[in-house]
Design an enzyme around this catalytic site. Structure first.
Site: not given
Ligand code: 5GP
Ligand code: ZN
Length: 104
Positions: A99, A101
């Protein structure tokens, strides 16, 4: 992929606030936003991170980022936004489905 939160979001098993979708990509609001309008852009196909992703799929995600980023900027009234990819737990990756952001 079983037990992947983002795969479940793509399939609709877990609800999300979807902003955009096409054959290859899915775009939705982050559940725990750093800023209003914090958005995630993901491929529909499960890959672990950007470096586990075919170049073709990578280009499709980037195309979605290019389309959606300016729209989020307009809607939120932000003056700019960050496009961020955390790769690996040491870099803060918590969901191991590729992903980007978009953070206004
Ligand atoms: P990472 O830290 O892996 O780069 O980002 C993962 C992101 O996914 C985090 O910002 C977190 O808030 C988001 N996230 C985790 N679980 C869910 C979910 O069930 N639904 C949504 N919409 N976002 C999620
Ligand atoms: Zn997945």
């Amino acid at each position: 992929m079983e037990d992947c939160i983002f795969c479940k979001i793509v399939s609709g098993e877990i609800p999300s606030q979807r902003l955009y979708e096409d054959d290859d990509t899915f775009v939705f609001l982050d559940i725990n936003p750093l800023q209003e309008g914090h958005t995630l852009v993901i491929p529909k196909i499960h890959t672990r991170d950007l470096f586990d992703t075919d170049a073709e799929v990578y280009m499709k995600i980037m195309k979605a980022v290019q389309q959606v980023g300016p729209a989020i900027k307009t809607v939120t009234g932000a003056e700019g936004f960050n496009v961020i990819a955390n790769v690996g737990s040491a870099a803060g990756q918590t969901v191991f489905h590729t992903h980007f952001h978009i953070v206004p």
